[in-house]
Design an enzyme around this catalytic site. Structure first.
Site, PDB file in Angstrom:
ATOM      1  N   PHE A 121       1.042  -1.217  -0.033  1.00  0.00           N
ATOM      2  CA  PHE A 121      -0.021  -0.022  -0.028  1.00  0.00           C
ATOM      3  C   PHE A 121       0.879   1.361  -0.232  1.00  0.00           C
ATOM      4  O   PHE A 121       1.821   1.363   0.875  1.00  0.00           O
ATOM      5  CB  PHE A 121      -0.766  -0.131   1.385  1.00  0.00           C
ATOM      6  N   LEU A 123       1.088   5.016   0.230  1.00  0.00           N
ATOM      7  CA  LEU A 123       0.413   6.300   0.230  1.00  0.00           C
ATOM      8  C   LEU A 123       1.464   7.378   0.605  1.00  0.00           C
ATOM      9  O   LEU A 123       1.807   8.433  -0.057  1.00  0.00           O
ATOM     10  CB  LEU A 123      -0.496   6.319   1.596  1.00  0.00           C
ATOM     11  N   GLY A 338      21.699  -7.688  32.072  1.00  0.00           N
ATOM     12  CA  GLY A 338      22.611  -7.606  31.151  1.00  0.00           C
ATOM     13  C   GLY A 338      22.170  -8.628  30.022  1.00  0.00           C
ATOM     14  O   GLY A 338      22.335  -8.459  28.788  1.00  0.00           O
ATOM     15  N   GLU A 361       1.538   3.586  10.047  1.00  0.00           N
ATOM     16  CA  GLU A 361       0.174   3.597   9.881  1.00  0.00           C
ATOM     17  C   GLU A 361      -0.519   4.900  10.828  1.00  0.00           C
ATOM     18  O   GLU A 361      -1.505   4.639  11.367  1.00  0.00           O
ATOM     19  CB  GLU A 361      -0.603   2.475  10.357  1.00  0.00           C
TER      20      GLU A 361
HETATM   21  N1  CAA Z   1     -12.662   7.926   7.278  1.00  0.00           N
HETATM   22  C1  CAA Z   1     -13.342   8.597   6.088  1.00  0.00           C
HETATM   23  N2  CAA Z   1     -13.106   9.721   5.867  1.00  0.00           N
HETATM   24  C2  CAA Z   1     -11.903  10.530   6.387  1.00  0.00           C
HETATM   25  C3  CAA Z   1     -11.337   9.748   7.590  1.00  0.00           C
HETATM   26  C4  CAA Z   1     -11.819   8.751   7.849  1.00  0.00           C
HETATM   27  N3  CAA Z   1     -11.304   8.069   8.911  1.00  0.00           N
HETATM   28  N4  CAA Z   1     -10.544  10.857   7.807  1.00  0.00           N
HETATM   29  C5  CAA Z   1     -10.560  11.762   7.037  1.00  0.00           C
HETATM   30  N5  CAA Z   1     -11.602  11.600   6.109  1.00  0.00           N
HETATM   31  C6  CAA Z   1     -11.973  12.790   4.963  1.00  0.00           C
HETATM   32  C7  CAA Z   1     -12.647  13.956   5.825  1.00  0.00           C
HETATM   33  O1  CAA Z   1     -14.066  13.630   6.109  1.00  0.00           O
HETATM   34  C8  CAA Z   1     -12.578  14.914   4.637  1.00  0.00           C
HETATM   35  O2  CAA Z   1     -13.619  14.895   3.884  1.00  0.00           O
HETATM   36  P1  CAA Z   1     -14.447  16.104   3.262  1.00  0.00           P
HETATM   37  O3  CAA Z   1     -13.436  17.137   2.830  1.00  0.00           O
HETATM   38  O4  CAA Z   1     -15.349  15.588   2.242  1.00  0.00           O
HETATM   39  O5  CAA Z   1     -15.158  16.394   4.591  1.00  0.00           O
HETATM   40  C9  CAA Z   1     -11.009  14.565   3.968  1.00  0.00           C
HETATM   41  O6  CAA Z   1     -11.135  13.121   4.511  1.00  0.00           O
HETATM   42  C10 CAA Z   1     -10.007  15.171   4.863  1.00  0.00           C
HETATM   43  O7  CAA Z   1      -9.991  15.226   6.037  1.00  0.00           O
HETATM   44  P2  CAA Z   1      -9.030  16.010   7.059  1.00  0.00           P
HETATM   45  O8  CAA Z   1      -9.416  17.456   6.610  1.00  0.00           O
HETATM   46  O9  CAA Z   1      -9.260  15.512   8.374  1.00  0.00           O
HETATM   47  O10 CAA Z   1      -7.589  15.781   6.548  1.00  0.00           O
HETATM   48  P3  CAA Z   1      -6.135  16.201   6.856  1.00  0.00           P
HETATM   49  O11 CAA Z   1      -5.423  16.531   5.710  1.00  0.00           O
HETATM   50  O12 CAA Z   1      -6.116  16.915   8.135  1.00  0.00           O
HETATM   51  O13 CAA Z   1      -5.354  14.736   7.367  1.00  0.00           O
HETATM   52  C11 CAA Z   1      -5.150  13.138   8.951  1.00  0.00           C
HETATM   53  C12 CAA Z   1      -6.071  14.043   8.362  1.00  0.00           C
HETATM   54  C13 CAA Z   1      -5.719  12.402  10.084  1.00  0.00           C
HETATM   55  C14 CAA Z   1      -3.877  13.952   9.599  1.00  0.00           C
HETATM   56  C15 CAA Z   1      -4.374  12.211   7.720  1.00  0.00           C
HETATM   57  O14 CAA Z   1      -3.693  13.005   6.956  1.00  0.00           O
HETATM   58  C16 CAA Z   1      -3.596  11.117   8.142  1.00  0.00           C
HETATM   59  O15 CAA Z   1      -4.069   9.784   8.733  1.00  0.00           O
HETATM   60  N6  CAA Z   1      -2.177  11.124   8.447  1.00  0.00           N
HETATM   61  C17 CAA Z   1      -1.608   9.845   8.617  1.00  0.00           C
HETATM   62  C18 CAA Z   1      -1.155   9.234   7.525  1.00  0.00           C
HETATM   63  C19 CAA Z   1      -0.931   7.786   7.704  1.00  0.00           C
HETATM   64  O16 CAA Z   1      -1.421   7.000   8.713  1.00  0.00           O
HETATM   65  N7  CAA Z   1      -0.007   7.149   7.049  1.00  0.00           N
HETATM   66  C20 CAA Z   1       0.585   5.804   7.200  1.00  0.00           C
HETATM   67  C21 CAA Z   1       0.963   5.259   5.910  1.00  0.00           C
HETATM   68  S1  CAA Z   1       0.681   3.756   5.618  1.00  0.00           S
HETATM   69  C22 CAA Z   1       1.547   2.707   6.441  1.00  0.00           C
HETATM   70  O17 CAA Z   1       2.328   3.117   7.363  1.00  0.00           O
HETATM   71  C23 CAA Z   1       1.836   1.452   6.106  1.00  0.00           C
HETATM   72  C24 CAA Z   1       2.826   0.557   6.467  1.00  0.00           C
HETATM   73  O18 CAA Z   1       3.944   0.563   5.627  1.00  0.00           O
HETATM   74  C25 CAA Z   1       2.937  -0.513   7.639  1.00  0.00           C
END
Ligand code: CAA
Length: 378
Positions: A121, A123, A338, A361
């Protein structure tokens, strides 16, 4: 929580698998940074690579509670194997199962859920970690294909994966509503895999960067509507966070088990150290924190199973379980003295593996943000 017959069977199967297939080689694979190819194949045969996918699409058709039970047991012995399994289940199969077209399910979900293919995945980017909506990878429509350009970072399973779900901006000016998700097959011209990262922990899982240079992806490989990609990623991560919380819980439980065993064996001042109050208090605190983490993880999984909104519950479970994993590993090392600091007793590996659960995540800071936003929403 009272487990049903199927859940008990899943837990026992995972425990036995971990003891037989993972425990004898986990340290060696960690040392050599070696991917557990055979173990992952076997996990597929057991139905553990697509646990919540309906049986008609190659999955095991189980609930989220069964999934966290299996994740805990696997990670209790080998957290690297835990994250490989978690990514395939939570971040790849979930999205395809929920939002894929019938053709995508037939072509990709079936082999992914049955363990014949592995998924990743993508992102995160060099400038889009916590700030996930700051996507610089672009996907431009050109006839019957999208042309992908950009770089993804920190991609678990990226080296070994057959397909990658890639999040990219289809309409950069539209912000979060101009982001889409694509299934990208390995081997497409212009798709290159970077060198494997050398990590502190979870060393037998692979982590790479991915580059896309004019990679043509069939338009039929877009998941969901154009512009649905950010919501898709957020919903996917909600479930992923339960998986990582269960991984952290497993690491913490592994630390407690090792500490109890060692405390009963090791003698100091003419008696087992288990009789010293200093050790007893550490073990009691560790067990209490773990039980609290378990409650949060199960509760989030139950909410998911009931079809309730579970973003906050998943964030709480991950926040607490990951902290518990790190604290438990530190205490386990302290109890071992240790011997805890050298490789022989595994607990130093547990500390190295535990730390990432506070980062990937969604960092602990992002979990707090998700929790606070939910509580303060007007
Ligand atoms: N479910 C559905 N929709 C969601 C949601 C959720 N949980 N969270 C946000 N949204 C929607 C909001 O409703 C909004 O939609 P509308 O504009 O239509 O109202 C839109 O998404 C934007 O939401 P925010 O304004 O809250 O967005 P933001 O830019 O402020 O970001 C954040 C929110 C929570 C900080 C997000 O960017 C985030 O989760 N960041 C962390 C990223 C992350 O977890 N990365 C992990 C990478 S993957 C990984 O690690 C895998 C691996 O290898 C193990």
């Amino acid at each position: 929580m009272q487990l049903n017959e199927t859940q008990v069977l899943v837990k026992e199967t995972a425990r036995q698998f971990a003891a037989e297939m993972l425990a004898p080689t986990a340290d060696q694979r960690d040392e050599r940074e070696e991917f557990p190819t055979e173990a992952v194949k076997k996990l597929g045969e057991l139905g553990f690579m697509g646990m919540m996918v309906p049986e008609e699409f190659g999955g095991a058709g189980l609930d989220a509670i069964s999934y966290v039970l299996a994740m805990e047991e696997i990670s209790r012995v080998d957290a690297s194997c835990g994250v490989i399994m978690s990514v395939n289940n939570s971040l790849v199969c979930y999205g395809l199962s929920e939002y894929g077209t019938p053709e995508q399910k037939e072509k990709y979900l079936k082999p992914l859920a049955s363990g014949k293919m592995l998924g990743a995945f993508a992102l995160s980017e060099p400038e889009a970690g916590s700030d996930a909506s700051n996507q610089r990878t672009t996907a431009t429509i050109d006839g019957d294909a999208y042309v992908l350009n950009g770089t993804k970072n920190w991609i678990t399973n990226g080296y070994n994966a057959d397909i990658v779900i890639v999040i990219a901006a289809t309409k950069p000016s539209a912000g979060v509503h101009g982001i889409s998700a694509f299934i990208v097959e390995k081997g497409l011209p212009g798709f290159t895999i970077g060198k494997k990262e050398r990590k502190l922990g979870i060393r037998s899982s692979d982590t790479v960067s991915l580059s896309f240079e004019d990679v043509r992806v069939p338009a039929t490989n877009r998941i969901g509507e154009d512009g649905f990609g950010f919501k898709f990623a957020m919903r996917t991560l909600d479930g992923g966070r339960i998986g990582i919380a269960a991984q952290a819980l497993g690491i913490a439980q592994g630390c407690l088990d090792a500490s109890i065993k060692y405390a009963k064996e090791r003698k100091a001042f003419d008696k087992p150290i288990a009789e010293l109050q200093a050790i007893q208090f550490k073990i009691a605190d560790m067990a209490t924190e773990i039980e609290a983490a378990r409650g949060l993880v199960y509760s989030a999984a139950q909410m998911k199973d009931r079809g309730e909104k579970f973003s906050k519950a998943a964030a709480m479970a991950k926040l607490h379980a990951s902290r518990t994993a790190v604290h438990s590993a530190l205490d386990a090392i302290q109890i071992h003295g240790g011997y805890g600091y050298i490789r022989e007793y595994h607990v130093e590996r547990y500390l190295r593996d535990a730390k990432i659960t506070e980062i990937y995540e969604g960092t602990s800071e992002i979990q707090r943000l998700v929790i606070a936003r939910d509580l303060l929403r007007g």
